[in-house]
Design a protein around this motif. Structure first.
Motif, PDB file in Angstrom:
ATOM      1  N   ASP A 151       0.827  -1.212   0.000  1.00 28.94           N
ATOM      2  CA  ASP A 151       0.000   0.000   0.000  1.00 28.94           C
ATOM      3  C   ASP A 151       0.861   1.262   0.000  1.00 28.94           C
ATOM      4  OD1 ASP A 151       0.856  -0.491   2.613  1.00 28.94           O
ATOM      5  OD2 ASP A 151      -1.055   0.034   3.542  1.00 28.94           O
ATOM      6  N   VAL A 152       1.938   1.280   0.778  1.00 34.07           N
ATOM      7  CA  VAL A 152       2.790   2.474   0.822  1.00 34.07           C
ATOM      8  C   VAL A 152       3.756   2.505  -0.355  1.00 34.07           C
ATOM      9  CG1 VAL A 152       2.601   2.593   3.330  1.00 34.07           C
ATOM     10  CG2 VAL A 152       4.594   1.465   2.306  1.00 34.07           C
ATOM     11  N   ALA A 153       3.904   1.374  -1.040  1.00 31.45           N
ATOM     12  CA  ALA A 153       4.790   1.328  -2.207  1.00 31.45           C
ATOM     13  C   ALA A 153       4.101   1.850  -3.461  1.00 31.45           C
ATOM     14  CB  ALA A 153       5.276  -0.103  -2.444  1.00 31.45           C
ATOM     15  N   ALA A 154       2.781   1.669  -3.555  1.00 28.17           N
ATOM     16  CA  ALA A 154       2.077   2.047  -4.790  1.00 28.17           C
ATOM     17  C   ALA A 154       2.370   3.487  -5.222  1.00 28.17           C
ATOM     18  CB  ALA A 154       0.574   1.808  -4.630  1.00 28.17           C
ATOM     19  N   PRO A 155       2.259   4.500  -4.336  1.00 32.02           N
ATOM     20  CA  PRO A 155       2.522   5.869  -4.781  1.00 32.02           C
ATOM     21  C   PRO A 155       3.969   6.136  -5.185  1.00 32.02           C
ATOM     22  CG  PRO A 155       1.175   5.866  -2.799  1.00 32.02           C
ATOM     23  CD  PRO A 155       1.688   4.472  -2.977  1.00 32.02           C
ATOM     24  N   VAL A 317      -5.790   4.592   2.838  1.00 28.75           N
ATOM     25  CA  VAL A 317      -6.353   3.536   2.001  1.00 28.75           C
ATOM     26  C   VAL A 317      -7.871   3.662   1.993  1.00 28.75           C
ATOM     27  CG1 VAL A 317      -6.553   1.047   1.655  1.00 28.75           C
ATOM     28  CG2 VAL A 317      -4.389   2.030   2.470  1.00 28.75           C
ATOM     29  N   ILE A 318      -8.451   3.622   0.800  1.00 27.48           N
ATOM     30  CA  ILE A 318      -9.894   3.801   0.653  1.00 27.48           C
ATOM     31  C   ILE A 318     -10.492   2.665  -0.175  1.00 27.48           C
ATOM     32  CG2 ILE A 318      -9.766   6.316   0.825  1.00 27.48           C
ATOM     33  CD1 ILE A 318     -10.178   6.345  -2.284  1.00 27.48           C
ATOM     34  N   PRO A 319     -11.782   2.379   0.023  1.00 28.48           N
ATOM     35  CA  PRO A 319     -12.466   1.446  -0.881  1.00 28.48           C
ATOM     36  C   PRO A 319     -12.778   2.154  -2.194  1.00 28.48           C
ATOM     37  CG  PRO A 319     -14.022   2.303   0.730  1.00 28.48           C
ATOM     38  CD  PRO A 319     -12.669   2.844   1.103  1.00 28.48           C
ATOM     39  N   ASN A 324     -14.554   8.975  -5.993  1.00 28.92           N
ATOM     40  CA  ASN A 324     -15.018  10.308  -6.367  1.00 28.92           C
ATOM     41  C   ASN A 324     -14.893  11.295  -5.204  1.00 28.92           C
ATOM     42  OD1 ASN A 324     -15.978   9.846  -9.177  1.00 28.92           O
ATOM     43  ND2 ASN A 324     -17.295   8.360  -8.149  1.00 28.92           N
ATOM     44  N   ASP A 325     -15.153  10.824  -3.998  1.00 31.02           N
ATOM     45  CA  ASP A 325     -14.928  11.670  -2.827  1.00 31.02           C
ATOM     46  C   ASP A 325     -13.448  12.023  -2.704  1.00 31.02           C
ATOM     47  OD1 ASP A 325     -17.608  11.515  -2.155  1.00 31.02           O
ATOM     48  OD2 ASP A 325     -17.333   9.859  -0.742  1.00 31.02           O
ATOM     49  N   ALA A 326     -12.596  11.052  -2.978  1.00 31.53           N
ATOM     50  CA  ALA A 326     -11.159  11.291  -2.888  1.00 31.53           C
ATOM     51  C   ALA A 326     -10.712  12.344  -3.894  1.00 31.53           C
ATOM     52  CB  ALA A 326     -10.395   9.990  -3.112  1.00 31.53           C
ATOM     53  N   VAL A 340      -4.921   5.784  -1.605  1.00 29.83           N
ATOM     54  CA  VAL A 340      -4.597   4.515  -2.247  1.00 29.83           C
ATOM     55  C   VAL A 340      -5.847   3.644  -2.231  1.00 29.83           C
ATOM     56  CG1 VAL A 340      -3.234   2.406  -2.079  1.00 29.83           C
ATOM     57  CG2 VAL A 340      -2.141   4.622  -1.675  1.00 29.83           C
ATOM     58  N   ILE A 341      -6.217   3.151  -3.402  1.00 28.70           N
ATOM     59  CA  ILE A 341      -7.410   2.327  -3.532  1.00 28.70           C
ATOM     60  C   ILE A 341      -7.076   0.877  -3.197  1.00 28.70           C
ATOM     61  CG2 ILE A 341      -9.203   1.517  -5.126  1.00 28.70           C
ATOM     62  CD1 ILE A 341      -8.367   4.028  -6.887  1.00 28.70           C
ATOM     63  N   ASP A 342      -7.889   0.292  -2.332  1.00 32.00           N
ATOM     64  CA  ASP A 342      -7.788  -1.133  -2.046  1.00 32.00           C
ATOM     65  C   ASP A 342      -8.495  -1.869  -3.188  1.00 32.00           C
ATOM     66  OD1 ASP A 342      -8.075  -3.738  -1.194  1.00 32.00           O
ATOM     67  OD2 ASP A 342      -8.821  -3.230   0.806  1.00 32.00           O
ATOM     68  N   ALA A 343      -7.723  -2.490  -4.077  1.00 32.78           N
ATOM     69  CA  ALA A 343      -8.289  -3.083  -5.284  1.00 32.78           C
ATOM     70  C   ALA A 343      -9.218  -4.262  -4.993  1.00 32.78           C
ATOM     71  CB  ALA A 343      -7.177  -3.513  -6.233  1.00 32.78           C
ATOM     72  N   SER A 344      -9.139  -4.818  -3.794  1.00 38.56           N
ATOM     73  CA  SER A 344     -10.037  -5.928  -3.448  1.00 38.56           C
ATOM     74  C   SER A 344     -11.487  -5.453  -3.338  1.00 38.56           C
ATOM     75  CB  SER A 344      -9.612  -6.587  -2.141  1.00 38.56           C
ATOM     76  OG  SER A 344      -9.841  -5.736  -1.031  1.00 38.56           O
ATOM     77  N   THR A 345     -11.697  -4.138  -3.264  1.00 42.42           N
ATOM     78  CA  THR A 345     -13.045  -3.594  -3.131  1.00 42.42           C
ATOM     79  C   THR A 345     -13.681  -3.260  -4.478  1.00 42.42           C
ATOM     80  OG1 THR A 345     -12.270  -1.300  -2.919  1.00 42.42           O
ATOM     81  CG2 THR A 345     -12.421  -2.610  -0.907  1.00 42.42           C
TER      82      THR A 345
END
Length: 347
Positions: A151-155, A317-319, A324-326, A340-345
Motif C-alpha cells: 500500500d505504501v509502495a504504490a505511490p 487507504v480507501i475502498p 469520487n470523494d477522494a 490509495v485504492i484497495d483493489a479488493s473492493t
C-alpha cells in the motif's frame, strides 16, 4: 481476453463508475498482475477532466500500481508467479531510440506509452490501475522489495520516482540545500527522499498548517510563502528547488531564492503556462527546468533506495466506492498525503 473489474470515467464531467474492462491475453513477454493497491495521483484528475487535452472515454485511470504476479508468458525471465511488483506511468516505448537505449524510456523520442489513455504499440487504448488486473510487458514491470508494504509502495511508482529522478539528476546530497515547494503527494516524498540523501531540506508552503508534518517527514526548516518576508529571508539560499505544485505560482520570485548556478525544477504540471522574468535567470546564472518520471532502471533504483531507508508514502487507504470523494478531497488539499485504492473492493 481477460475481463477485469474497474472504475472508469464516462466523460470529462461525470463521476467515475464501476465497470468491466478487457485485458489482452498474456503474450510470450507479458506479465499478468493481480492489482492489490492503486494510488490516486493529481494527474489522474487532470487527465479525466480533460485539463491536458481531449481523452477517449470511458477512461480507467491509475498509474501507481502495486500487486502480485499471477501468470507469466512463455519467454518471461525477469519475473515469476508470486512476485511482488509494480507498474508506474508507462507500459511501453519504442525500445530503439537513443533515449530508450540509455534507459531513459520516459523520454522516448517516438513517445512512451502511458499506463492509461494512450495508444499502445498494437493500436489499443491503455487502461490503468483502478482495476483488478493488468497485463504488462515484463520490461516495464519493477520489483517491489520485501521491505516495502504494497500500500505504501504504490505511490512510489509515480510520486516517488517523479521526485527521486530530479533529486538524483541535480545532485541532492550532503552539503546541498534543497527547497520543496508544496507538501502534498509529490512534496512529501521529495522531503523524505532529499532528507535520506543527506541534503538540508526546507519546505516552502502557502501556510504553516503542515509544519509539524514537514519536520516529522525530514525537513530541517519550513516557511510560509504567503509571508512576503520569506522571500527576503531566503534570497539566494538554495542550490535546488523542486516545485511540486500543480497550480500556477510566481516562478520568478522563487528563482530569486536560488544561489549562483542553482536550479528550479518543475515536477508539478499545471495546465496554465508559467511566465518567467528572464532577468531572474540571467542575474544568477540560474536554471529553470522540468523533469518527468524516471526510466525503468532508475525506478527500480528508487524502490531499492526506499526499502533501504524504510521510506514509504504516507497513505490513506480507501475502498473503490470512495474514489469520487477522494478526487474532491485532493482538489481541496484534504489528504495526507496520498489516497490509495484497495483493489479488493472493486467487486
Amino acid at each position: 481476453m481477460l475481463t477485469a473489474n474497474a472504475y472508469a470515467a464516462p466523460s470529462s464531467t461525470g463521476d467515475l463508475i464501476p465497470t468491466t474492462i478487457e485485458r489482452r491475453d498474456v503474450g510470450p513477454h507479458d506479465v499478468l498482475i493481480e492489482i492489490k493497491y492503486a494510488g490516486i495521483c493529481h494527474s489522474d484528475i487532470h487527465t479525466v477532466r480533460g485539463d491536458w487535452g481531449p481523452q477517449q472515454y470511458p477512461l480507467a485511470p491509475g498509474h501507481e500500481i502495486a500487486g502480485v504476479v499471477t501468470e507469466i508468458g512463455s519467454d518471461v525471465t525477469r519475473h515469476k508467479i508470486g512476485d511482488r511488483v509494480g507498474v508506474g506511468c508507462m507500459v511501453n516505448s519504442c525500445r530503439d531510440c537513443e533515449n530508450c537505449r540509455k534507459g531513459e524510456e520516459q523520454y522516448c523520442l517516438n513517445g512512451m506509452t502511458g499506463t492509461y489513455g494512450a495508444v499502445d504499440r498494437d493500436g489499443t487504448i491503455t487502461r490503468g490501475g483502478y482495476s483488478s488486473h493488468v497485463v504488462v510487458t515484463e520490461d516495464f514491470v519493477v520489483r517491489i522489495p520485501d521491505g516495502l508494504e504494497l500500500d505504501v509502495a504504490a505511490p512510489l511508482l509515480c510520486a516517488g520516482i517523479t521526485t527521486y529522478s530530479p533529486l538524483r539528476h541535480w545532485g541532492a546530497g550532503p552539503g546541498k540545500k534543497v527547497a520543496v515547494v508544496g507538501l502534498g503527494g509529490l512534496g512529501h516524498m521529495a522531503v523524505k527522499l532529499a532528507s535520506a540523501m543527506g541534503a538540508d531540506v526546507t519546505v516552502l508552503s502557502q501556510s504553516l498548517k503542515k509544519q509539524e508534518d514537514g519536520l516529522r517527514l525530514g525537513a530541517d526548516d519550513y516557511y510560509a510563502t504567503s509571508d512576503p518576508a520569506t522571500f527576503e529571508t531566503l534570497a539566494g539560499a538554495f542550490d535546488l528547488i523542486i516545485n511540486t505544485v500543480s497550480a500556477p505560482i510566481d516562478i520568478s520570485s522563487y528563482l530569486q531564492l536560488l544561489t549562483l548556478d542553482g536550479a528550479l525544477v518543475n515536477v508539478g504540471a499545471p495546465a496554465e503556462p508559467l511566465p518567467v522574468n528572464v532577468f531572474s535567470l540571467i542575474l544568477g546564472r540560474r536554471s529553470f527546468a522540468g523533469s518527468a518520471i524516471g526510466g525503468i532502471r532508475e525506478t527500480q533504483e528508487m524502490l531499492d533506495f526506499c526499502a533501504e531507508h524504510q521510506l514509504g508514502a504516507e497513505v490513506e487507504v480507501i475502498p473503490a466506492e470512495k474514489i469520487n470523494d477522494a478526487y474532491e478531497r485532493v482538489l481541496a488539499s484534504d489528504v495526507r498525503y496520498r489516497f490509495v485504492i484497495d483493489a479488493s473492493t472493486l467487486g
